[in-house]
Scaffold this active site. Sequence first.
Site, short mmCIF file in Angstrom:
data_model
loop_
_atom_site.label_atom_id
_atom_site.label_comp_id
_atom_site.label_asym_id
_atom_site.label_seq_id
_atom_site.Cartn_x
_atom_site.Cartn_y
_atom_site.Cartn_z
N ASP A 8 21.66 6.29 26.21
CA ASP A 8 20.90 5.91 25.02
C ASP A 8 19.94 7.08 24.74
O ASP A 8 19.69 7.92 25.61
CB ASP A 8 20.13 4.62 25.32
CG ASP A 8 19.08 4.32 24.28
OD1 ASP A 8 19.42 4.33 23.09
OD2 ASP A 8 17.90 4.09 24.65
N ASP A 10 16.64 7.02 22.18
CA ASP A 10 15.21 6.70 22.00
C ASP A 10 14.67 5.89 23.17
O ASP A 10 15.18 4.80 23.47
CB ASP A 10 15.02 5.93 20.68
CG ASP A 10 15.30 6.81 19.49
OD1 ASP A 10 14.54 7.77 19.29
OD2 ASP A 10 16.30 6.56 18.77
N GLY A 51 16.59 0.05 14.05
CA GLY A 51 16.79 0.93 12.90
C GLY A 51 15.48 1.18 12.17
O GLY A 51 14.79 0.23 11.79
N GLU A 54 15.48 -0.23 8.53
CA GLU A 54 15.47 -1.70 8.59
C GLU A 54 14.07 -2.20 9.02
O GLU A 54 13.57 -3.19 8.54
CB GLU A 54 16.52 -2.20 9.58
CG GLU A 54 17.97 -1.96 9.17
CD GLU A 54 18.47 -0.55 9.44
OE1 GLU A 54 17.70 0.34 9.84
OE2 GLU A 54 19.69 -0.32 9.22
N ARG A 55 13.46 -1.45 9.96
CA ARG A 55 12.11 -1.78 10.47
C ARG A 55 11.10 -1.70 9.34
O ARG A 55 10.24 -2.56 9.18
CB ARG A 55 11.80 -0.73 11.54
CG ARG A 55 10.69 -1.04 12.48
CD ARG A 55 10.75 -0.06 13.64
NE ARG A 55 11.97 -0.24 14.41
CZ ARG A 55 12.66 0.76 14.99
NH1 ARG A 55 12.24 2.00 14.91
NH2 ARG A 55 13.74 0.49 15.67
N THR A 122 22.05 4.21 18.14
CA THR A 122 22.21 3.85 16.73
C THR A 122 21.07 4.44 15.90
O THR A 122 20.76 3.97 14.82
CB THR A 122 22.36 2.32 16.53
OG1 THR A 122 21.36 1.63 17.28
CG2 THR A 122 23.71 1.86 16.99
N SER A 124 19.55 7.83 13.78
CA SER A 124 20.22 8.77 12.87
C SER A 124 20.73 9.99 13.63
O SER A 124 20.09 10.45 14.59
CB SER A 124 19.24 9.28 11.80
OG SER A 124 18.59 8.21 11.18
N ASP A 182 16.83 1.64 27.85
CA ASP A 182 15.43 1.29 28.16
C ASP A 182 15.03 -0.07 27.55
O ASP A 182 14.06 -0.65 28.00
CB ASP A 182 14.47 2.36 27.62
CG ASP A 182 14.43 2.37 26.11
OD1 ASP A 182 15.50 2.43 25.48
OD2 ASP A 182 13.32 2.27 25.54
C1 XBP Z 1 16.62 3.38 18.41
C2 XBP Z 1 16.25 2.85 17.12
C3 XBP Z 1 16.04 3.78 16.01
C4 XBP Z 1 14.76 4.61 16.07
C5 XBP Z 1 14.48 5.25 14.75
O1 XBP Z 1 18.01 3.31 18.54
O2 XBP Z 1 16.14 1.65 16.94
O3 XBP Z 1 16.00 3.00 14.88
O4 XBP Z 1 13.68 3.79 16.38
O5 XBP Z 1 15.57 5.96 14.28
P1 XBP Z 1 18.72 3.51 19.99
P2 XBP Z 1 16.10 5.83 12.79
O6 XBP Z 1 18.02 2.64 21.00
O7 XBP Z 1 20.14 3.09 19.75
O8 XBP Z 1 18.64 4.98 20.36
O9 XBP Z 1 14.90 5.94 11.92
O10 XBP Z 1 17.05 6.97 12.65
O11 XBP Z 1 16.77 4.49 12.67
#
Ligand code: XBP
Length: 253
Positions: A8, A10, A51, A54-55, A122, A124, A182
């Site tokens: 993963d 983030d 996202g 979406e957030r 997921t 960007s 995480d």
């Molecule tokens: C982490 C997310 C992402 C980031 C922000 O995804 O939820 O939305 O917080 O990125 P993952 P974006 O755990 O799959 O790495 O603004 O590109 O959505």
Amino acid sequence: MIKSILWDVDGTLAETERDGHLKAFNQAFEALGLPWRWSEQRYGELLTVAGGRERLLHDMQCRGRGPTHPQERQVLADRVHRLKNELYARIVAGGHLPLREGVRELLDDCDRARVRMGIVTTTSRSNVEVLLKTQLGEDWESKFATIVSAREAPNKKPDPQAYLLALDVLKLRPGEAVALEDAEAGVAAAQAAGVPVIVTRSHYFAAGESQGALAVGPSLGRIDGWHPAADARTTRIGLDQILRWYGRSLRAP
Ligand code: XBP
């Protein structure tokens, strides 16, 4: 035998949420003249929505912010999100978001042992690229046998789409890979795809059940605080420790 480690991004590779996305969102609000700011605590609450775009839409909706017409609200959210990602890239490219402890060492373990690695996120695509290029160098992509981001898997975690896609590309059965995550949504996504998961807790996801995980602990860089306990002869969570946990889970009744 484990054939692949799926990362993963983030919170797992780096503390990108608090130190990157949150800062960049607030900078974007300011640059666009929007009188909105998210505190560290509010952003933590909003992380239940997967996202960034979406957030933001969720926050606008529940706080009655921005245009009332849904289409106009979407247009504004797109604009803020695009700028947020540009500002995020600036923060990351400045080297202010290091990899978490023990990440680089585990990447090297996998390289040496020829265990194929994948990125399964997921977020960007641009966010993945800038982080890994800054931290691993120009040829970062060569380290990974597959890179799945929101571009390839638009259904955000906890939907298993990103994991299912990675397994398909790597031609693996779910039990032949181990995911590193995480947050609960990521754990749920991996488990829904049948992939065993190890949880390295991050700033915003320091607690939580993570039931059914192979192991749960604070950081790949330390051996204390892990459940099940890590081998006391090791100094970090490396590939050998992951193989021990994995082997134990296969022997468990
Ligand atoms: C982490 C997310 C992402 C980031 C922000 O995804 O939820 O939305 O917080 O990125 P993952 P974006 O755990 O799959 O790495 O603004 O590109 O959505």
